[in-house]
Design a protein around this motif. Sequence first.
Motif, PDB file in Angstrom:
ATOM      1  N   SER A   1       2.274   0.015   4.444  1.00  0.00           N
ATOM      2  CA  SER A   1       1.359  -1.286   4.735  1.00  0.00           C
ATOM      3  C   SER A   1       1.306  -1.681   6.134  1.00  0.00           C
ATOM      4  O   SER A   1       2.083  -1.505   6.906  1.00  0.00           O
ATOM      5  N   ALA A   2       0.102  -2.106   6.370  1.00  0.00           N
ATOM      6  CA  ALA A   2      -0.113  -2.182   7.837  1.00  0.00           C
ATOM      7  C   ALA A   2       0.118  -3.672   8.521  1.00  0.00           C
ATOM      8  O   ALA A   2       0.129  -3.772   9.448  1.00  0.00           O
ATOM      9  N   ASP A   3       0.636  -4.498   7.462  1.00  0.00           N
ATOM     10  CA  ASP A   3       1.231  -5.809   7.792  1.00  0.00           C
ATOM     11  C   ASP A   3       2.717  -5.929   8.032  1.00  0.00           C
ATOM     12  O   ASP A   3       3.017  -6.743   7.861  1.00  0.00           O
TER      13      ASP A   3
ATOM     14  N   ASP B   1       2.193  -6.525  14.289  1.00  0.00           N
ATOM     15  CA  ASP B   1       2.391  -5.802  13.154  1.00  0.00           C
ATOM     16  C   ASP B   1       2.162  -4.337  13.230  1.00  0.00           C
ATOM     17  O   ASP B   1       1.365  -4.113  14.354  1.00  0.00           O
ATOM     18  N   LYS B   2       2.511  -3.684  12.202  1.00  0.00           N
ATOM     19  CA  LYS B   2       2.271  -2.304  12.388  1.00  0.00           C
ATOM     20  C   LYS B   2       0.684  -1.964  12.390  1.00  0.00           C
ATOM     21  O   LYS B   2       0.318  -0.873  13.028  1.00  0.00           O
ATOM     22  N   GLY B   3      -0.394  -2.807  12.053  1.00  0.00           N
ATOM     23  CA  GLY B   3      -1.491  -2.533  12.017  1.00  0.00           C
ATOM     24  C   GLY B   3      -2.314  -3.083  13.202  1.00  0.00           C
ATOM     25  O   GLY B   3      -3.641  -2.981  13.264  1.00  0.00           O
TER      26      GLY B   3
ATOM     27  N   GLN C   1      -6.839  -8.952  16.690  1.00  0.00           N
ATOM     28  CA  GLN C   1      -6.514  -7.263  16.861  1.00  0.00           C
ATOM     29  C   GLN C   1      -6.036  -6.998  18.128  1.00  0.00           C
ATOM     30  O   GLN C   1      -7.095  -7.082  19.043  1.00  0.00           O
TER      31      GLN C   1
ATOM     32  N   GLU D   1      -5.732  -0.943  18.757  1.00  0.00           N
ATOM     33  CA  GLU D   1      -6.562  -0.065  17.750  1.00  0.00           C
ATOM     34  C   GLU D   1      -5.834   1.295  17.782  1.00  0.00           C
ATOM     35  O   GLU D   1      -5.109   1.692  18.879  1.00  0.00           O
TER      36      GLU D   1
ATOM     37  N   GLU E   1      -0.286   5.220  17.558  1.00  0.00           N
ATOM     38  CA  GLU E   1      -0.230   4.311  16.526  1.00  0.00           C
ATOM     39  C   GLU E   1      -0.566   2.952  17.363  1.00  0.00           C
ATOM     40  O   GLU E   1      -0.291   2.868  18.456  1.00  0.00           O
ATOM     41  N   GLU E   2      -1.129   2.221  16.635  1.00  0.00           N
ATOM     42  CA  GLU E   2      -1.741   0.707  17.080  1.00  0.00           C
ATOM     43  C   GLU E   2      -0.568  -0.287  17.043  1.00  0.00           C
ATOM     44  O   GLU E   2      -0.581  -1.250  17.217  1.00  0.00           O
ATOM     45  N   LYS E   3       0.662   0.053  16.252  1.00  0.00           N
ATOM     46  CA  LYS E   3       1.681  -0.612  16.081  1.00  0.00           C
ATOM     47  C   LYS E   3       2.193  -1.477  17.190  1.00  0.00           C
ATOM     48  O   LYS E   3       2.575  -0.846  18.180  1.00  0.00           O
TER      49      LYS E   3
ATOM     50  N   ASN F   1       6.919  -7.183   5.499  1.00  0.00           N
ATOM     51  CA  ASN F   1       5.731  -8.043   6.010  1.00  0.00           C
ATOM     52  C   ASN F   1       5.888  -9.498   5.660  1.00  0.00           C
ATOM     53  O   ASN F   1       4.661 -10.030   5.677  1.00  0.00           O
TER      54      ASN F   1
END
Lengths: 422, 601
Positions: free
Chosen positions: A2-4, A22-24, A53, A56, A68-70, A412
Amino acid sequence: MSADIISTVEFNYSGDLLATGDKGGRVVIFQREQENKSRPHSRGEYNVYSTFQSHEPEFDYLKSLEIEEKINKIRWLPQQNAAHFLLSTNDKTIKLWKISERDKRAEGYNLKDEDGRLRDPFRITALRVPKLKPMDLMVEASPRRIFANAHTYHINSISVNSDHETYLSADDLRINLWHLEITDRSFNIVDIKPVNMEELTEVITAAEFHPHQCNVFVYSSSKGTVRLCDMRSSALCDRHSKFFEEPEDPSSRSFFSEIISSISDVKFSHSGRYMMTRDYLSVKVWDLNMESRPVETHQVHEYLRSKLCSLYENDCIFDKFECCWSGSDSAIMTGSYNNFFRMFDRNTRRDVTLEASRENSKPRASLKPRKVCTGGKRKKDEISVDSLDFNKKILHTAWHPAENIIAVAATNNLYIFQDKVN
Amino acid sequence: MAGAAGPGTGPVAAGGDGDDSLYPIAVLIDELRNEDVQLRLNSIKKLSTIALALGVERTRTELLPFLTDTIYDEDEVLLALAEQLGNFTGLVGGPDFAHCLLPPLESLATVEETVVRDKAVESLRQISQEHTPIALEAHFVPLVKRLASGDWFTSRTSACGLFSVCYPRASNAVKAEIRQHFRSLCSDDTPMVRRAAASKLGEFAKVLELDSVKSEIVPLFTNLASDEQDSVRLLAVEACVSIAQLLSQEDLEALVMPTLRQAAEDKSWRVRYMVADKFSELQKAVGPKITLNDLIPAFQNLLKDCEAEVRAAAAHKVKELCENLPPEGRETIIMNQILPFIKELVSDTNQHVKSALASVIMGLSTILGKENTIEHLLPLFLAQLKDECPEVRLNIISNLDCVNEVIGIRQLSQSLLPAIVELAEDAKWRVRLAIIEYMPLLAGQLGVQFFDEKLNSLCMAWLVDHVYAIREAATNNLMKLVKKFGTEWAQNTIVPKVLVMASDPNYLHRMTTLFCINALSEACGQEITTKQMLPIVLKMAGDQVANVRFNVAKSLQKIGPILDTDALQEEVKPILQKLGQDEDVDVKYFAQEALSVLALA
């Protein structure tokens, strides 16, 4: 995945703002409500203030690798005017974000009527200067600086200097010094890359500037050591000024000794006199004046020592737990598995295990201490080691700089706990 | 805002009443809020136009309040605004109303972006000059006090830049308040504010009465120079220069020198670096006696500092230091107190230190004279000429003119040649490029005979280097040499070799011939170009590689103006016409272009 999933949590200097990454690649900022006399139990709750955001996903064409955008770390800058500033970083790029409020809007055009229709140019007989009228509060986040292309390996730490104009960023083998106003250059101050990569035996795991002494910083390694460096003595800090290592206890040596000695986090106390290191099973407090051994060692989850083999197989042994000090340095906190987290009171020597979970506690109810049963007969509210959920890890926690308010990231979900008001 | 209708494209005015002269201004005003930052920036840059159209009263009562509150913008826009406001006094009604400009500038002075704040402070300083002393105390000084006691670091840092402009014309009571505010900023909690105070300390000291300088500024300076933050201490070094210029020798010795000596031995290498970097200014400010007693020993220590960055900074200052010593007795001082330390630096472990030394050491020869140069400096030059680091060698070579004046270059030339050759063949192309840049200078100093014997083949070799940047620089080099040595020399030595390349099997080399011809034709003149170069160019029109052919067209276009009409009509035109029918589209294009530019079509 999960991205969050929350990957970092940090209070600002006053504690009024709490940022999570977060990971996203998103950053969510919570703001503490002003105390409201008519609602005494919502003694300053944290509500969402801004979401943006930050990073990215990118692709490094030269190495055919995805970046990664994390968000690995967020660090706030001390407040210098009405706006707020923070640094957020992923594996390769550090960004300076400005978060500001806008509560006024300009009204009155020359070329348009009130309802938006264009006016005839020949009918414009007088000039109108726009007036500012109040509007609903809008919180805007804008990137002010992008510090890129200085790290070959993945960035694990950033830390702002007490001079408020420089900061450091650390990856596995190097530490760079940046000036907040200059994005196209950074100075390399530590480089532990061996000439022959086959001789590589240890990597940098975390780095932090001293809270008051602008020339001092520390970095921890995968071999369980911490080096303190003084930027005054030379431009390149490859030689440390102090070397902190606890001699190994030969009786507890095992195949996993080196892995579990790897330090996942290092934090100076607010006073600047002590520092804390987190390795896999324990938290240690060191006096900066004594390099030979820590002054305190607190066991986080010693019951896992006999389970190291299975934890190695499921990779949990490589989990990087963070740790934090309370505002007065009298207590320290760190996370564990099963959504448990541990707090140690350094004065009373008492410790407690608490759980961050919606199922097992109601909002505003006091948290019940938890206990893990290590063998033999399990008591009623205890949980056995084998029932622990190793997927529910609390890696990131933060403590308000002045009050007893803590933020705990459980996968999350973000939990905020406060001292009970009597 | 959606695209506005241009004049004349909207509905036609009935009866022709009203005119559209206000329209452009209306557009500008509306574009102050356009989403496109370029349009906003454009409007801000034309703020004076808007203000003129509005008139002074509306500018004061409507435009300025609007600008005061809209500081949500991009840096470029805020920067432009800060700049505009500095020149707005006339547009708000003259000096009597200059204080109306203070509110928007006060807002801009709290922005976090340093360039914007600095510009706002600059404009405030400008406007302060237009305030009458009464207006200054009524409006400007309160602004400075507000900023100085503001909650935000940014206001307090901006305040530091405003003290020196309002102090001179203030009353004594107000002067005391201003000094008090400055004192508190010097001990502010925030390093950022203390840094701003330290950097303005010198300028503030200059406008104060000497008594205040001694009783107030000097203690502030001493404190800042022992601040716990390195970044503050190193700014105090700069302030030292300004303060030193204001005090007598006795006061200097008692009040400032202890602090300066401390700075030269500071635990932080960055502070010591600043001392080295500001050395010439310090030397001038403290005067010859203190220089001899204090600064020279300090300089010696800096030259052997444990941190290479400090040694390099000191090495850079060697020549200036020596030049600024009083002529009487200077030679002895340099020989006994500076030279021994310089000798050590020639074999320093750090290449930047050696390189810094190499860039200034030659300059010492003019100060020390012929004999000392030959006996003491020449060995050092020769040692650096053989250094393993190319930058060191390059720095020596680039400064040869100083030595030439004093002892003549012959002494060096024996060692010079191997050094030049080695650099010319260095594996790194940037090193080769650097030596090419120096070639015309060297050729001039060494003379045409030396050049022909020893350096000519090098210059030719560069023309066929693997790296294009080198070939290009080499071509340029030839042109400069022709300008130096003349067309006859060119005809005898260079031109034949260049033209021979036209039959090289490598097409890149054949193209180099064309590039050389492009560069040399003007310097060589019409005769050589027509008789020797043109035939070769025309022959290459039949080359099998298209790149060569289209470069022929380009060359003809370039050298065309030098040729006479006969040559153009009879020889150039037919070839260009043929190339205009070439199968390759680029060749056709350049040929047609050449025909049209040369008016041969």
